[in-house]
Motif scaffolding. Structure first.
Motif, mmCIF file in Angstrom:
data_model
loop_
_atom_site.group_PDB
_atom_site.id
_atom_site.type_symbol
_atom_site.label_atom_id
_atom_site.label_comp_id
_atom_site.label_asym_id
_atom_site.label_seq_id
_atom_site.Cartn_x
_atom_site.Cartn_y
_atom_site.Cartn_z
ATOM 1 N N ASP A 140 0.857 -1.270 0.086
ATOM 2 C CA ASP A 140 -0.008 0.065 -0.180
ATOM 3 C C ASP A 140 0.902 1.153 -0.112
ATOM 4 O O ASP A 140 0.515 2.364 -0.436
ATOM 5 C CB ASP A 140 -0.978 0.002 1.246
ATOM 6 C CG ASP A 140 -1.987 -1.246 1.116
ATOM 7 O OD1 ASP A 140 -2.499 -1.460 -0.032
ATOM 8 O OD2 ASP A 140 -2.574 -1.348 2.020
ATOM 9 N N ARG A 189 1.477 2.423 -3.747
ATOM 10 C CA ARG A 189 0.718 2.783 -4.794
ATOM 11 C C ARG A 189 0.856 4.698 -4.918
ATOM 12 O O ARG A 189 1.388 5.247 -4.295
ATOM 13 C CB ARG A 189 -0.735 2.805 -3.998
ATOM 14 C CG ARG A 189 -1.257 1.297 -3.792
ATOM 15 C CD ARG A 189 -2.894 1.598 -3.321
ATOM 16 N NE ARG A 189 -3.154 0.011 -3.115
ATOM 17 C CZ ARG A 189 -2.857 -1.065 -3.683
ATOM 18 N NH1 ARG A 189 -2.786 -0.820 -5.141
ATOM 19 N NH2 ARG A 189 -3.317 -2.328 -3.244
ATOM 20 N N ARG A 231 -5.693 5.758 1.554
ATOM 21 C CA ARG A 231 -4.426 5.078 1.160
ATOM 22 C C ARG A 231 -3.494 5.296 1.956
ATOM 23 O O ARG A 231 -2.974 6.168 2.967
ATOM 24 C CB ARG A 231 -3.950 6.035 -0.358
ATOM 25 C CG ARG A 231 -2.762 5.659 -0.944
ATOM 26 C CD ARG A 231 -2.469 6.507 -2.149
ATOM 27 N NE ARG A 231 -2.942 7.756 -2.083
ATOM 28 C CZ ARG A 231 -2.376 8.849 -1.648
ATOM 29 N NH1 ARG A 231 -0.980 8.430 -1.218
ATOM 30 N NH2 ARG A 231 -2.675 10.153 -1.218
ATOM 31 N N THR A 234 -3.434 6.269 7.101
ATOM 32 C CA THR A 234 -4.021 6.576 5.679
ATOM 33 C C THR A 234 -4.503 7.905 5.474
ATOM 34 O O THR A 234 -4.598 8.599 6.495
ATOM 35 C CB THR A 234 -5.268 5.285 5.369
ATOM 36 O OG1 THR A 234 -6.255 5.732 6.434
ATOM 37 C CG2 THR A 234 -4.954 4.043 5.634
ATOM 38 N N VAL A 279 -6.751 2.492 -7.079
ATOM 39 C CA VAL A 279 -6.512 1.252 -6.312
ATOM 40 C C VAL A 279 -7.732 0.340 -7.092
ATOM 41 O O VAL A 279 -8.680 0.897 -7.531
ATOM 42 C CB VAL A 279 -7.013 1.229 -4.856
ATOM 43 C CG1 VAL A 279 -7.035 -0.107 -4.319
ATOM 44 C CG2 VAL A 279 -5.753 2.407 -4.285
#
Length: 1034
Positions: free
Chosen positions: A56, A59, A68, A92, A114
């Motif tokens: 993660d 990304r 995210r 996130t 995503v």
């Protein structure tokens, strides 16, 4: 204890901009534990801000869907980690794009998204249904049932095999290249466009993406017209035409495309089911052909040239028999479009479960299966059908006739088709396009197979065009097409794309005859193949560390060969269509290049640019300096790139396109604070330079003192031979009130530049150069306006309205409110600011007709003459003429003038006038300007001067004034001469006086520079490093 970061931009940009000050540390006792992720505690055995590696974190920024994960920034770990207290670091962030009122069009790169969770009802296909089936249906076209026998009749099965194998070679190489590209990272929707744009950049991707989408849209019309023509032929056989052939083709075609549109709009699941049905029909038709060749031949079929398997027929059909204007290449050009369906699976890459695995596997297998099928069917027909037949059952061989000449195989089988050598026959593999119906076990199945082949290809193209167009528009390459980026439903279906594809296909169906369009479409597809191959080669050639494809069975040189082969095939198919394709692609490429879309995909073009720059820089280190190749490479002390635009514009005018220009800033203060501020502005300043088209680099350093910072820039700026050799600095206008440290630092910088053998240029503009306070005011205005916008948006949303549209209408009123709330400066200050703002842009504009007055007083190697000459070669300065002023001895004016004229002619520098100043030594007029200027900085009293001078070396003593009286008077006299001769010049260039270190005090030197340039047009003081920069030798 509490600590808060100052919101500098060095903080990880993944953090929410609305929470501008993470992390926050609240005072707590040492016994309290910091809250961290359990996985981190279990991994390391203690609590830590560090995070274990996680997908993660990798990304892209700007994710389209929700939260995210972010890792802590280096500053958060380095600066704050050892502080006591509870730590609150966001795991996130939620992206701004995740908005209920979003129009569905992302503001960031679509690749950032995503992947959507397939568990929410979204349809995703595996490699069989998603790629294999689509590619096979697209490759198996009407060629298989209509024209394949004709191809092998013309070329013979020997060269016919070459035709098929060569086509498969082109598609296989392309597939290998495509496999390498699509396994070098996550593949989103857009197929060929996505792969090319992410590999070669938006210029190539944007140009090929648009024509590829258009080609697919027109291909829908091609396939539908092919289907309609077969239907109309059947109607004609049964005498059931509605109007006439051409209009019936249009009617049937439009009804068909409406039906196909309904299937596509219904969703990908329905489209996939339709494709499966069509595949089954097509497979049955193919099996029907093979089965028919093994069945006993009916006597009624022999008159049409079909005799079943026979070695004589097979051997007779081996050699080519090109007729009319046909050649190998013309036959190849007719067959090759049948092989152009290999991108059918890649075009729906966004709808695949695992595009990286599905595209290589499905496409390669489809090429193998369809290639074998084409070869198998063609060889079966070649072994059982003769080239020519009369169709007349009475054309039999008389027993005992010797078979020779033409139609030997048919002769041996009892039929006399020798008349076909004299006149054209209508049957046989060369003449009858319905041979497959003749050979098959059940003829109507071939018609069904033809319907299936055309409809499946049309449906695949109808789906491909909108998907590619949607991906292209999501990237906002063409802003006018932005509306087609919006998707609908759980599958993000491009309904608007379907409609525009439908309109294009209907328009071309209305033509009714697409023979003229077909070569262009084939060339559009081939151009895509060529760029896919070139993308693979280019990425491999760049050797970027980011090029790590999981698919290893490719070769960069094979990809390059594939690209060249595709280009060659384009010309083989149709030379004018190839030229048209290249022309359209170049125009689109230039359009995208000029528009410069704000995207950064880490393309191989960027990688090759970097490699080329390194290679050229290293090659340059092997080149020795030569006076003929001297270029002014300027280190401009502008501060922030926006703070001294006049200084930057003049430097840029000198170096633009041909030399190095570095605009520099020194952040002074404690290192921790200065570095933070410097990091925050690095990217913004370089971006501003790029947006304002100033071809310069931005460099910044953080030091405890300004002079030390500039010293480091003087020593370390540049790379190899690309190092600055000229310092450009603005004149310190307010030196008398600036304080001794500031004056010492300024003069010290000039001394340091001379020590490092730099040439020096000092620019003075009466209004001043520093517009930083105006930039700050502009920034405050923008911040205030942004807040007004946010408040208005919030108010509109609370009222249930769409904020964007309403705000557009309210923009002017908001600006009016702003002017009433922000206090305006006093009129005198406002007038000064307006004058300063106008002066700051004077070198950015085209200069009016006038002169560049060069006062070349001292021979410094020629820099004082070279820089103004370079300016006259620039477009903005082309209307300005050079005037040269040189000092001369009384009574020798004409001699000195001729000598200077001769020197300029040898230097090949044109000037409009040469003036010799022979009264430069005359004492200046008795004015007290200089005395008033230096009075506050003089040491009085003979007894105290020596001791005070040691303690205050920057101060001016009477002894110093006496020693340098002549030089001081020279500066005053020069100013008088400048006022007399150059008051109307666009720019004055004057040789800069040098102050000997530890002999001339800093304040006296500043007084020289001040009095020399006072009350004049823009003046540039220049002093070279006394190494020649001009030569008259070739």
């Amino acid at each position: 204890m509490e600590f808060k970061s100052n919101g500098g931009e060095h903080v990880n940009p993944a953090y929410d901009a609305n929470l501008d000050e993470p992390p926050v540390y609240n005072g707590t006792s040492d016994e309290e534990h910091r809250t961290v992720r359990p996985s981190v505690v279990s991994a390391f055995g203690h609590d830590t801000l560090d995070r274990v590696p996680n997908i993660d974190f990798y990304r892209n920024a700007g994710s389209l869907s929700g939260h995210r994960a972010v890792r802590p920034s280096l500053q958060e770990l380095h600066d704050v980690f050892q502080k006591n207290g509870a730590v609150s670091v966001m795991e996130t962030v939620k992206d701004d794009d995740d908005d209920e009122d979003s129009d569905g069009v992302p503001s960031e790169d679509v690749e950032s998204a995503v992947p959507v969770d397939s568990g929410k009802g979204v349809v995703k296909f595996g490699w069989i249904r998603g790629v294999l089936v689509r590619c096979m249906l697209n490759i198996w076209g009407v060629m298989l049932f209509i024209r394949l026998s004709w191809v092998f009749g013309q070329a013979g099965w020997g060269l016919g095999i070459v035709v098929i194998v060569l086509s498969c070679v082109v598609t296989t190489i392309t597939c290998l290249s495509m496999s390498a590209i699509c396994t070098n990272g996550v593949v989103r929707g857009g197929g060929a466009y996505y792969m090319i744009s992410r590999s070669l950049g938006p210029e190539f991707g944007g140009s090929i993406g648009l024509i590829f989408a258009f080609a697919n849209a027109v291909a829908v019309a091609m396939y539908v017209v092919g289907f309609a023509e077969v239907v109309v032929d059947l109607l004609e056989d049964y005498d059931s035409l509605m109007v006439d052939e051409i209009n019936d083709t249009r009617i049937v075609g439009m009804i068909t495309v409406v039906f196909l549109l309904g299937i596509a709009v219904a969703g990908m699941e329905w489209e996939a089911k339709a494709q499966i049905v069509l595949l089954i029909i097509l497979l049955v038709a193919i099996v029907n052909v093979f089965a028919g060749t093994f069945m006993p031949v009916d006597e009624s079929k022999k008159k049409f040239g079909y005799f079943g398997y026979n070695s004589d027929i097979f051997l007779e059909n081996f050699a080519p028999d090109f007729r009319g204007s046909e050649t190998f290449f013309s036959v190849f050009s007719i067959f090759f479009p049948a092989a152009t369906g290999i991108l059918a699976g890649a075009n729906i890459s966004g709808d695949l479960k695992d595009a990286q695995g599905a595209i290589p596997k499905g496409t390669l297998l489809a090429i193998v299966i369809t290639g074998i099928t084409y070869l198998g069917v063609a060889l079966c027909v070649s072994a059982s059908v003769v080239r020519d037949a009369t169709g007349n059952a009475t054309d039999l061989i008389v027993p005992g006739t010797v078979c020779n000449g033409t139609a030997v195989a048919a002769c041996k089988l009892g039929y006399d088709f020798s008349s076909c050598a004299e006149k054209s026959c209508t049957f046989g593999s060369m003449n009858n396009f319905q041979v497959m119906t003749l050979v098959s076990a059940f003829g109507p199945l071939i018609i069904a197979g033809t319907f299936s082949a055309t409809l499946s290809s049309a449906l695949a193209s109808l789906v491909s065009a909108p998907k590619v167009l949607q991906a292209l528009c999501k990237d906002n390459i063409y802003t006018a097409l932005r509306m087609f980026a919006k998707g609908y439903g759980k599958n993000d279906e491009p309904i608007r794309g379907y409609l525009i594809t439908f309109i294009i296909s209907v328009a071309f169906i209305a033509i009714g005859d697409l023979n003229a369009i077909a070569p262009i479409i084939s060339n559009f597809f081939l151009a895509s193949y060529a760029l896919i191959n070139f993308s693979c080669f280019h990425a491999s050639y760049a050797k970027s560390p980011g090029w790590r494809p999981a698919y290893k069975y490719y070769n960069m040189w094979l990809s390059l060969f594939g690209a060249l082969l595709c280009c060659a095939v384009m010309f083989v198919i149709n030379w004018w269509a190839a030229l048209l394709t290249y022309a359209i692609e170049i125009l689109l490429y230039l359009y995208v290049t000029v528009k410069k879309p704000a995207v950064n995909w880490g393309s191989s073009t960027q990688a090759v640019t970097f490699v080329s720059a390194i290679s050229n820089a290293l090659a340059l280190t092997r080149v020795k300096d030569h006076v003929k190749n001297f270029r002014p490479q300027i280190l401009a002390l502008t501060g922030s790139a926006r703070c001294r635009p006049a200084l930057l514009d003049l430097a840029h005018s000198i170096t633009k396109n041909y030399g190095l220009c570095i605009t520099c800033e020194v952040f002074v203060g404690p290192k921790s604070e200065a570095v933070e501020e410097m990091n925050a502005g690095m990217e913004k300043n370089q971006l501003w330079l790029r947006k304002t088209k100033r071809k310069a680099f931005y460099a910044a350093v953080a030091w405890e003192s300004f002079r030390e910072g500039v010293e480091s820039l003087l020593q370390a700026s540049g790379l190899g031979r690309m190092k600055p050799n000229t310092l450009m600095i603005g004149f310190k206008k307010h030196w008398r009130i600036a304080g001794k440290e500031s004056v010492q630092s300024y003069v010290g910088i000039l001394h340091d530049a001379f020590d490092f053998e730099y040439g020096i240029t000092v620019l003075r503009v009466n209004e001043g150069l520093d517009v930083s306070h105006l930039v700050v005011e502009e920034g405050q205005y923008e911040m205030y306006f942004t807040k007004e916008q946010q408040d208005l948006d919030k108010e509109m949303m609370q009222n249930g309205g769409k904020s964007r549209a309403l705000f557009r209408k309210s923009r002017n009123s908001s600006q009016q409110v702003l002017t009433t709330r922000v206090c305006a400066p006093p009129p005198q200050v406002a007038k000064m600011n307006a004058s300063l703002a106008e002066a700051s842009t004077q070198f950015k504009k085209k200069q009016p007709k006038g002169t560049l007055d060069v006062w070349w007083l001292f021979d410094d190697g020629g820099l004082t003459l070279l820089l103004p000459y370079i300016l006259t070669t620039r477009k903005k300065w082309k209307d300005c003429k050079l005037r040269i002023f040189v000092p001369g001895q009384p009574g020798r004016c004409e001699v000195d003038r001729e000598e200077m004229k001769s020197l300029l002619q040898k230097f090949r520098i044109e000037c409009s006038d040469i003036t010799v100043i022979d009264d430069i030594h005359v004492a200046p007029r008795p004015e007290r300007k200089l005395e008033e200027m230096i009075e506050p900085f003089r040491l009085r009293g003979d007894n105290v001067q020596t001791e005070a001078k040691r303690q205050q070396p920057w101060m001016i003593t009477d002894e110093e004034l006496s020693s340098f009286e002549e030089k001081t008077n020279l500066q005053v006299r020069l100013n008088e001469l400048l006022q007399e001769n150059s008051k109307s010049a666009n720019l004055i260039i004057v040789s800069m006086p040098i102050a000997r270190k530890e002999s001339v005090s800093d304040y006296l030197y500043m007084a020289w520079l001040d009095v020399l340039t006072q009350d004049l047009p823009p003046t540039l003081l220049i002093r070279g490093n006394h190494k020649s920069v001009l030569t008259f030798y070739s």
